[in-house]
Motif scaffolding. Structure first.
Motif, PDB file in Angstrom:
ATOM      1  N   GLN A 134       0.824  -1.220   0.000  1.00  0.00           N
ATOM      2  CA  GLN A 134       0.000   0.000   0.000  1.00  0.00           C
ATOM      3  C   GLN A 134       0.850   1.258   0.000  1.00  0.00           C
ATOM      4  OE1 GLN A 134      -0.716  -2.439   2.551  1.00  0.00           O
ATOM      5  NE2 GLN A 134      -2.084  -3.405   1.080  1.00  0.00           N
ATOM      6  N   GLY A 135       2.157   1.097  -0.088  1.00  0.00           N
ATOM      7  CA  GLY A 135       3.025   2.267  -0.147  1.00  0.00           C
ATOM      8  C   GLY A 135       3.387   2.841   1.215  1.00  0.00           C
ATOM      9  N   ARG A 136       3.030   2.133   2.303  1.00  0.00           N
ATOM     10  CA  ARG A 136       3.433   2.613   3.634  1.00  0.00           C
ATOM     11  C   ARG A 136       4.760   1.962   4.016  1.00  0.00           C
ATOM     12  NH1 ARG A 136      -1.199   4.213   7.077  1.00  0.00           N
ATOM     13  NH2 ARG A 136      -2.951   4.604   5.678  1.00  0.00           N
ATOM     14  N   SER A 137       5.373   2.494   5.068  1.00  0.00           N
ATOM     15  CA  SER A 137       6.654   1.903   5.474  1.00  0.00           C
ATOM     16  C   SER A 137       6.827   1.979   6.977  1.00  0.00           C
ATOM     17  CB  SER A 137       7.812   2.613   4.767  1.00  0.00           C
ATOM     18  OG  SER A 137       7.855   3.960   5.161  1.00  0.00           O
ATOM     19  N   TYR A 138       7.678   1.089   7.489  1.00  0.00           N
ATOM     20  CA  TYR A 138       8.026   1.090   8.912  1.00  0.00           C
ATOM     21  C   TYR A 138       9.461   0.608   9.038  1.00  0.00           C
ATOM     22  CZ  TYR A 138       6.990  -3.970   8.665  1.00  0.00           C
ATOM     23  OH  TYR A 138       6.961  -5.308   8.330  1.00  0.00           O
ATOM     24  N   GLN A 139       9.965   0.784  10.259  1.00  0.00           N
ATOM     25  CA  GLN A 139      11.335   0.320  10.533  1.00  0.00           C
ATOM     26  C   GLN A 139      11.276  -0.982  11.306  1.00  0.00           C
ATOM     27  OE1 GLN A 139      14.105   3.229  12.173  1.00  0.00           O
ATOM     28  NE2 GLN A 139      15.071   1.629  13.372  1.00  0.00           N
ATOM     29  N   LEU A 140      12.027  -1.970  10.848  1.00  0.00           N
ATOM     30  CA  LEU A 140      12.114  -3.239  11.557  1.00  0.00           C
ATOM     31  C   LEU A 140      13.191  -3.092  12.634  1.00  0.00           C
ATOM     32  CD1 LEU A 140      10.955  -6.113  11.441  1.00  0.00           C
ATOM     33  CD2 LEU A 140      12.777  -6.700   9.854  1.00  0.00           C
ATOM     34  N   PRO A 141      12.787  -3.141  13.915  1.00  0.00           N
ATOM     35  CA  PRO A 141      13.770  -2.859  14.957  1.00  0.00           C
ATOM     36  C   PRO A 141      14.714  -4.029  15.215  1.00  0.00           C
ATOM     37  CG  PRO A 141      11.632  -3.329  15.941  1.00  0.00           C
ATOM     38  CD  PRO A 141      11.437  -3.396  14.460  1.00  0.00           C
ATOM     39  N   LEU A 142      15.942  -3.693  15.599  1.00  0.00           N
ATOM     40  CA  LEU A 142      16.922  -4.709  15.988  1.00  0.00           C
ATOM     41  C   LEU A 142      16.634  -5.083  17.441  1.00  0.00           C
ATOM     42  CD1 LEU A 142      19.394  -5.989  14.562  1.00  0.00           C
ATOM     43  CD2 LEU A 142      20.795  -4.252  15.628  1.00  0.00           C
ATOM     44  N   PRO A 143      16.335  -6.341  17.726  1.00  0.00           N
ATOM     45  CA  PRO A 143      15.923  -6.714  19.084  1.00  0.00           C
ATOM     46  C   PRO A 143      17.118  -6.825  20.021  1.00  0.00           C
ATOM     47  CG  PRO A 143      16.010  -8.642  17.692  1.00  0.00           C
ATOM     48  CD  PRO A 143      16.336  -7.483  16.806  1.00  0.00           C
ATOM     49  N   PRO A 144      16.877  -6.940  21.324  1.00  0.00           N
ATOM     50  CA  PRO A 144      17.976  -7.169  22.274  1.00  0.00           C
ATOM     51  C   PRO A 144      18.737  -8.414  21.888  1.00  0.00           C
ATOM     52  CG  PRO A 144      15.938  -6.717  23.452  1.00  0.00           C
ATOM     53  CD  PRO A 144      15.585  -6.852  22.003  1.00  0.00           C
ATOM     54  N   GLY A 145      20.046  -8.335  21.893  1.00  0.00           N
ATOM     55  CA  GLY A 145      20.838  -9.492  21.479  1.00  0.00           C
ATOM     56  C   GLY A 145      20.790  -9.741  20.003  1.00  0.00           C
ATOM     57  N   GLY A 146      20.304  -8.787  19.240  1.00  0.00           N
ATOM     58  CA  GLY A 146      20.125  -8.992  17.804  1.00  0.00           C
ATOM     59  C   GLY A 146      21.417  -8.924  17.015  1.00  0.00           C
ATOM     60  N   VAL A 147      22.453  -8.361  17.623  1.00  0.00           N
ATOM     61  CA  VAL A 147      23.772  -8.376  16.977  1.00  0.00           C
ATOM     62  C   VAL A 147      24.565  -9.505  17.631  1.00  0.00           C
ATOM     63  CG1 VAL A 147      25.895  -7.127  16.507  1.00  0.00           C
ATOM     64  CG2 VAL A 147      23.704  -5.923  16.484  1.00  0.00           C
ATOM     65  N   VAL A 148      24.831 -10.530  16.871  1.00  0.00           N
ATOM     66  CA  VAL A 148      25.460 -11.739  17.401  1.00  0.00           C
ATOM     67  C   VAL A 148      26.911 -11.787  16.923  1.00  0.00           C
ATOM     68  CG1 VAL A 148      25.349 -14.258  17.500  1.00  0.00           C
ATOM     69  CG2 VAL A 148      23.240 -12.922  17.288  1.00  0.00           C
ATOM     70  N   GLN A 149      27.819 -11.860  17.884  1.00  0.00           N
ATOM     71  CA  GLN A 149      29.235 -11.931  17.530  1.00  0.00           C
ATOM     72  C   GLN A 149      29.620 -13.397  17.384  1.00  0.00           C
ATOM     73  OE1 GLN A 149      30.824  -9.621  20.765  1.00  0.00           O
ATOM     74  NE2 GLN A 149      30.502  -7.709  19.692  1.00  0.00           N
ATOM     75  N   VAL A 150      30.164 -13.720  16.248  1.00  0.00           N
ATOM     76  CA  VAL A 150      30.442 -15.120  15.915  1.00  0.00           C
ATOM     77  C   VAL A 150      31.938 -15.285  15.697  1.00  0.00           C
ATOM     78  CG1 VAL A 150      29.959 -16.945  14.244  1.00  0.00           C
ATOM     79  CG2 VAL A 150      28.208 -15.261  14.766  1.00  0.00           C
ATOM     80  N   ASP A 151      32.432 -16.469  16.046  1.00  0.00           N
ATOM     81  CA  ASP A 151      33.830 -16.787  15.765  1.00  0.00           C
ATOM     82  C   ASP A 151      33.908 -17.650  14.523  1.00  0.00           C
ATOM     83  OD1 ASP A 151      35.036 -17.058  19.160  1.00  0.00           O
ATOM     84  OD2 ASP A 151      35.221 -15.466  17.675  1.00  0.00           O
ATOM     85  N   GLY A 152      34.279 -17.049  13.412  1.00  0.00           N
ATOM     86  CA  GLY A 152      34.574 -17.866  12.227  1.00  0.00           C
ATOM     87  C   GLY A 152      33.378 -18.424  11.505  1.00  0.00           C
ATOM     88  N   LEU A 153      32.846 -17.639  10.540  1.00  0.00           N
ATOM     89  CA  LEU A 153      31.780 -18.167   9.701  1.00  0.00           C
ATOM     90  C   LEU A 153      32.362 -18.895   8.493  1.00  0.00           C
ATOM     91  CD1 LEU A 153      29.272 -15.211   9.870  1.00  0.00           C
ATOM     92  CD2 LEU A 153      28.857 -17.552  10.604  1.00  0.00           C
ATOM     93  N   GLY A 154      33.675 -18.905   8.410  1.00  0.00           N
ATOM     94  CA  GLY A 154      34.307 -19.641   7.324  1.00  0.00           C
ATOM     95  C   GLY A 154      34.397 -18.842   6.040  1.00  0.00           C
TER      96      GLY A 154
END
Lengths: 255, 175
Positions: free
Chosen positions: A235-255
């Motif tokens: 319909q041409g409207r928009s919103y922002q998808l929020p980053l949740p708590p813990g949403g940034v995940v630090q990973v060791d080695g995705l290869g």
């Protein structure tokens, strides 16, 4: 208030550092539980095959791919079933394609967000949750995050988001890898009929080409916590998808 | 693994109180601080065999500082924090120090989390601008400006005069 005065006041405000009774034991128990899940499935390495990008999406599509014909199709279907089985073994329960929230490739790993039971207080407000898993170099699934909320919150003042929340907003998480400084992988899925765009603090706009299993988008940014995802509706409207708590995940080695 | 577990437990016993105090200041809330520290330690555990030979406290400081920012970026957390800061006045304690503690924690909560982390690391832990920048993954210039603005906002929140302009040697300071 000069700096020494501030230091003293901060010192007092910080309290005495009294850890809750059993704190260390609780941390160790929780940490061991998370690690145990990974160790259990090392034995699956003998069965694991190399994950190829071409068959990933169909493995975890919300709407399973149409039946394939011929010997190749049968083999692909069998491979898909095997991988879902291995994911289920990693989770400790069977996994159906409908539970897959996002699936895609990050580096040389297959990354999957799987639906899980949300916390009671979130469920009461129709919030949902997922866990994030990825294959290691031997094709064995390991858990990256055990809880990421979605469909639960909106940016303050985003009335369109509030209006649409009951029907679902979408899932968002970001994977960062210390060995890939400046590059992150954005896991995103939005309801059918909507379009998503990843916006970075550096000014880049990356449209998301999603499938029914969402998308994993490789993004160049030095500020993963400042990523936003803009979602637009038919319909041409928009919103922002929020980053949740813990949403940034630090990973060791995705290869 | 057993040695690592014992070592990890020892680290918590030795450093836990100090890290919890930092968590209190990063959250501006003693209750959320326990969650923040537990979460950071749980995430550090799988990396412990490597971390133990380096500077695990610095790692955990950075992890907690970044986690608070991540929490803040969720509007749900922002709503919760806002609600908490609008709670009724803290229970009056007979000791003035407890009041002062509540006042300062409330003032800290009014700072954005990144700015709060900079203020705490700079003015409580006395880390240099470069050290803070390295831990938070930002530039020294950003730390400098965040620290300065954070100090001003903290003073304003506490109803105290901004003395930064009258410190000797400050550029443009009245004499």
């Amino acid at each position: 208030m000069n700096d020494p005065g501030l230091k003293e006041r901060l010192d007092r405000a910080s309290g005495v550092g009294q850890l809750a009774p059993g704190f260390a034991e609780a941390v160790l128990a929780r940490s061991r539980r998370r690690v145990r899940r990974r160790i259990m499935f090392v034995s699956l390495a003998a069965v694991a095959g190399v994950i190829t990008a071409g068959t990933l999406v169909s493995v975890v599509a919300r709407n399973p791919a149409p039946a394939k014909t011929g010997a190749v199709g049968a083999q692909l279907a069998q491979d898909e079933a095997t991988r879902l089985d291995r994911l289920g073994n990693a989770l400790g329960r069977p996994v159906s394609p409908g539970e897959i929230v996002v699936s895609g490739v990050a580096g040389s790993s297959l990354v999957v967000a799987v639906e899980r039971q949300p916390r009671a207080e979130e469920s009461a407000l129709r919030g949902r949750a997922a866990q994030v898993w990825a294959t290691n170099s031997r094709g064995v699934f390991k858990q990256l995050s055990d809880y990421i909320s979605y469909d639960f919150a909106c940016t303050v003042g985003d009335s369109e988001c509030e209006r649409l929340r009951p029907s679902g907003l979408g899932f968002l998480a970001v994977l960062t890898d210390a060995s890939r400084a400046g590059t992150v992988f954005v896991l995103v899925n939005v309801p059918d009929g909507r379009r998503a765009e990843v916006l970075t603090a550096e000014g880049a706009r990356i449209p998301v080409e999603r499938s029914s299993a969402g998308a994993v988008v490789k993004v160049r940014t030095n500020r993963p916590w400042d990523l936003t995802v803009a979602v637009s509706t038919s319909q041409g409207r928009s919103y922002q998808l929020p980053l949740p708590p813990g949403g940034v995940v630090q990973v060791d080695g995705l290869g | 693994m057993r040695d690592d577990d014992e070592d990890f437990a020892r680290f918590i016993a030795v450093s836990g109180a100090r890290l919890l105090r930092l968590a209190v200041l990063l959250c501006g809330d003693p209750h959320a601080a326990q969650d923040l520290l537990q979460d950071a330690l749980t995430r550090a555990y799988p990396r412990w065999s490597r971390l133990r030979n380096g500077n695990p406290e610095a790692y955990l400081r950075a992890a907690m500082s970044n986690q608070v920012v991540s929490w803040w970026r969720s509007p749900r957390s922002r709503t919760l924090l806002v609600a908490r800061s609008h709670d009724g006045p803290a229970a009056v304690d007979q000791h003035a120090r407890a009041d002062d503690r509540q006042v300062l924690l409330a003032a800290l909560r009014q700072l954005p989390p990144r700015m709060r982390a900079v203020v705490v690391l700079r003015y409580w832990l006395d880390l240099s601008e470069q050290q803070v920048a390295a831990e938070l993954g930002c530039s020294s210039g950003s730390v400098k400006s965040q620290a300065s603005r954070g100090l001003q906002r903290l003073r304003a929140a506490l109803g105290e005069p901004d003395l930064s302009a009258v410190r000797a040697g400050e550029k443009g300071a009245p004499r």
